[in-house]
Structure formats: structure tokens, C-alpha cells
Motif scaffolding. Structure first.
Motif, PDB file in Angstrom:
ATOM      1  N   GLY A 284      38.424  43.244  40.783  1.00  0.00           N
ATOM      2  CA  GLY A 284      39.588  43.520  39.953  1.00  0.00           C
ATOM      3  C   GLY A 284      39.500  44.814  39.179  1.00  0.00           C
ATOM      4  O   GLY A 284      40.495  45.269  38.598  1.00  0.00           O
ATOM      5  N   GLU A 285      38.314  45.433  39.144  1.00  0.00           N
ATOM      6  CA  GLU A 285      38.150  46.712  38.438  1.00  0.00           C
ATOM      7  C   GLU A 285      38.677  47.834  39.325  1.00  0.00           C
ATOM      8  O   GLU A 285      38.321  47.913  40.505  1.00  0.00           O
ATOM      9  CB  GLU A 285      36.676  46.943  38.115  1.00  0.00           C
ATOM     10  CG  GLU A 285      36.408  48.158  37.236  1.00  0.00           C
ATOM     11  CD  GLU A 285      34.937  48.291  36.887  1.00  0.00           C
ATOM     12  OE1 GLU A 285      34.595  49.219  36.124  1.00  0.00           O
ATOM     13  OE2 GLU A 285      34.128  47.481  37.378  1.00  0.00           O
ATOM     14  N   PRO A 286      39.541  48.712  38.797  1.00  0.00           N
ATOM     15  CA  PRO A 286      40.102  49.775  39.639  1.00  0.00           C
ATOM     16  C   PRO A 286      39.028  50.741  40.119  1.00  0.00           C
ATOM     17  O   PRO A 286      38.153  51.143  39.347  1.00  0.00           O
ATOM     18  CB  PRO A 286      41.110  50.472  38.709  1.00  0.00           C
ATOM     19  CG  PRO A 286      40.662  50.137  37.322  1.00  0.00           C
ATOM     20  CD  PRO A 286      40.054  48.765  37.416  1.00  0.00           C
ATOM     21  N   VAL A 287      39.092  51.072  41.392  1.00  0.00           N
ATOM     22  CA  VAL A 287      38.170  52.047  41.978  1.00  0.00           C
ATOM     23  C   VAL A 287      38.942  53.350  42.132  1.00  0.00           C
ATOM     24  O   VAL A 287      39.816  53.471  43.009  1.00  0.00           O
ATOM     25  CB  VAL A 287      37.636  51.551  43.333  1.00  0.00           C
ATOM     26  CG1 VAL A 287      36.670  52.575  43.920  1.00  0.00           C
ATOM     27  CG2 VAL A 287      36.960  50.191  43.174  1.00  0.00           C
ATOM     28  N   LEU A 288      38.635  54.306  41.276  1.00  0.00           N
ATOM     29  CA  LEU A 288      39.429  55.531  41.230  1.00  0.00           C
ATOM     30  C   LEU A 288      39.420  56.283  42.550  1.00  0.00           C
ATOM     31  O   LEU A 288      40.430  56.879  42.939  1.00  0.00           O
ATOM     32  CB  LEU A 288      38.929  56.440  40.101  1.00  0.00           C
ATOM     33  CG  LEU A 288      39.690  56.314  38.768  1.00  0.00           C
ATOM     34  CD1 LEU A 288      39.626  54.880  38.250  1.00  0.00           C
ATOM     35  CD2 LEU A 288      39.126  57.283  37.742  1.00  0.00           C
TER      36      LEU A 288
END
Length: 308
Positions: A284-288
Motif C-alpha cells: 500500500g506504500e506508493p512506489v515513486l
């Protein structure tokens, strides 16, 4: 047997508490056990208070608290909670280290024999658990030198993955390869340095990176909602970040030019970084890196559709 005064010698106290005389003497010499008096021969005498204190000390020590921490707990009220919290943090750190070691051993045990030596070399170059100093150093070299410190800190928080607390063998291998990538001495050569996101001297880095942060936030929300980056405001915000940083307007001509700039900026080193790092971010953590790629692809598709 206790004396008639109801007090105990050091040996009697040790026997009642199930401790050694050496242990009781150690704590007594540090002033942790209250003496109730002295015998006629000058020997220490202890009462129930010392017995209760000794049991408390041994309980604290059994929890792993070092003697100085035990002294703090005994000297001041309200310190026990802080001491226990600190011990919990230390235990969690030790457990994380053990989990990384376990995953590393599983990685070596289950890999094909022909790959074992190479994986052992990779894993052996990284601590358990690993730190991210080398990754942060890589990005500090990559980011523009004129970028404000607060912006650099924000970028680093977004692009440097935190090592998982419970890694899989695949994550251990990915982190080891990522560490090898960012510590490659060849990266210091000019030909291996990533190209600037816009022509050097023609843009304001702070404006660009602040605008990109907003675009990535929008793109992440759109992806979670099942929408493509090109469907709405994320792509426009993405392009606007580059346009505003360059001091120009967002026009079809600028968008065509930006496609070429993005292709040059995303070199093989950056591409490999994001390929390895993608699986290390929390669910769920955005991967830039992935968001940037999706927005770049969406822009390229839009430009091709307009000119096709």
C-alpha cells in the motif's frame, strides 16, 4: 537459621532468595540492597525489605535490563515504564536481525548450487538487519545540488525503502542487489551519472520536486481507485511540475519535448534501482519509481495519439 533479631546474614538472604552469595554481595556493594544493621563482628544483616528488593532486582534482570537501568528504576518512580519500553525496542531490533538472518539462510539453502557462492557474496556484504545509508547517499549524489535540505529529506523518505521487519528470502536478495548497485564505484564516473530531470540551469529544482510530489500523490490515489494515471488530474499535474519548474506553459509542444527529456533521464541505473526496490516497500506504500513510469508512459501515449 536467622539470628534472634530476625535479621539474616548475607548467606541466609542468598539462600532464601535462591541466589548466590556473590550475587547478593554484588548488589549490596552497589547500594541496591538496604542493610538493616551489622552484627557484632561487623557483618551485614538484612531484613524482609532487602529480600523483596532482591526479588525485584532479579525480576528486572530477567527481563534483560542492565544493572544501570535497574538502579534508575529503583532510585526513581515512573522510570520502569520507560525502561520497559526501551527494552521492548531493543528486543524488536534483535528479532528483526534474527528474521533477516533466517531469511538470508533460507535464501542460501534453497537456491541452486551454482548460484550459492554469488548470493553468499551479496548477502555477506549487507548487515542484518541492513541500514539504508548507502541508498540515501546514492540519492544525495543523484539529486540536484541546489535542492533545499527539507526537500531532500522529503525525497529520501519517499525513495529509500525501509528494510522490512519480516523479510522474505526474495526481499533479502533484492536488498543485497540494491546495495551492490548503489555502492558500485563506477557510479562516480561521469558517464554513469543519471541525467538531470531537465536541462541543467534551465529549471528550478525545488519547484519541480514539490510539483512531482503532488502528482505522485494524485497518481497513487487514482491507481488505488482503479483508474489509470492518464485518466485525470495526475498526468496534468505531472506535466505542470516540469513546465512550472522551467518557467514555461504546458503546451502540446512542451509535452512532446518532455517525452524526450523523460526518456533520457530514466537511465539503466535508475531503472534497475526501482526494479529492485519496488518489492521492498510496505504493501500500500506508493512506489515513486512505478508511479513516475506510469505517468511517463501515459504522457507518451497521449503525445503519440495526438501526432498519430
Amino acid at each position: 537459621m536467622p539470628y534472634d533479631d530476625g535479621l539474616w546474614s548475607i548467606g541466609e538472604l542468598a539462600e532464601r532468595a535462591g541466589a548466590t552469595v556473590k550475587t547478593v554481595r554484588f548488589y549490596s556493594d552497589r547500594g541496591l540492597l538496604p542493610e538493616a544493621g551489622r552484627s557484632s563482628g561487623g557483618h551485614r544483616r538484612y531484613g524482609p525489605e532487602a529480600f523483596d528488593r532482591l526479588r525485584l532486582i532479579r525480576s528486572l534482570r530477567a527481563l534483560g535490563l542492565p544493572v544501570p537501568e535497574v538502579e534508575r528504576v529503583l532510585d526513581r518512580d515512573g522510570v520502569l515504564e520507560d525502561a520497559v519500553s526501551g527494552q521492548l525496542r531493543e528486543v524488536e531490533s534483535q528479532l528483526t536481525a534474527l528474521r533477516w538472518r533466517e531469511a538470508s539462510l533460507l535464501l542460501l539453502r534453497d537456491c541452486p548450487p551454482g548460484e550459492r557462492a554469488e548470493r553468499l557474496r551479496l548477502v555477506g556484504a549487507v548487515a542484518s538487519p541492513p541500514d539504508t545509508t548507502a541508498l540515501a547517499r546514492f540519492w544525495r549524489r543523484t539529486l540536484p545540488v541546489r535542492l533545499p535540505a527539507r526537500t531532500v529529506a522529503t525525497v529520501l523518505d519517499s525513495v529509500v525503502p525501509r528494510p522490512p521487519r519480516e523479510p522474505s528470502p526474495a526481499q533479502v536478495l533484492a536488498f543485497a542487489r540494491l546495495h551492490e548497485l548503489v555502492t558500485d564505484p563506477r557510479l562516480r564516473r561521469p558517464e554513469f551519472r543519471p541525467a538531470p530531470p531537465l536541462p541543467d540551469g534551465e529549471y528550478r529544482p525545488e519547484v519541480l520536486y514539490e510539483g512531482l510530489a503532488e502528482a505522485y500523490t494524485l497518481a497513487s490515489a487514482q491507481e488505488h481507485a482503479g483508474r489509470r494515471p492518464g485518466d485525470g488530474g495526475a498526468l496534468d499535474c505531472f506535466v505542470a511540475a516540469y513546465a512550472h519548474a522551467s518557467g514555461v506553459r504546458d503546451t502540446p509542444v512542451f509535452r512532446r519535448r518532455l517525452v524526450g527529456l523523460l526518456a533520457r533521464h530514466s537511465g539503466p541505473v535508475i531503472q534497475r534501482y526501482w526494479k529492485l526496490a519496488g518489492g521492498l516497500f510496505a504493501p500500500g506504500e506508493p512506489v515513486l519509481g512505478a508511479l513516475h513510469h506510469h505517468l511517463s508512459v501515459a504522457l507518451c501515449a497521449e503525445v503519440e495519439a495526438r501526432t498519430g
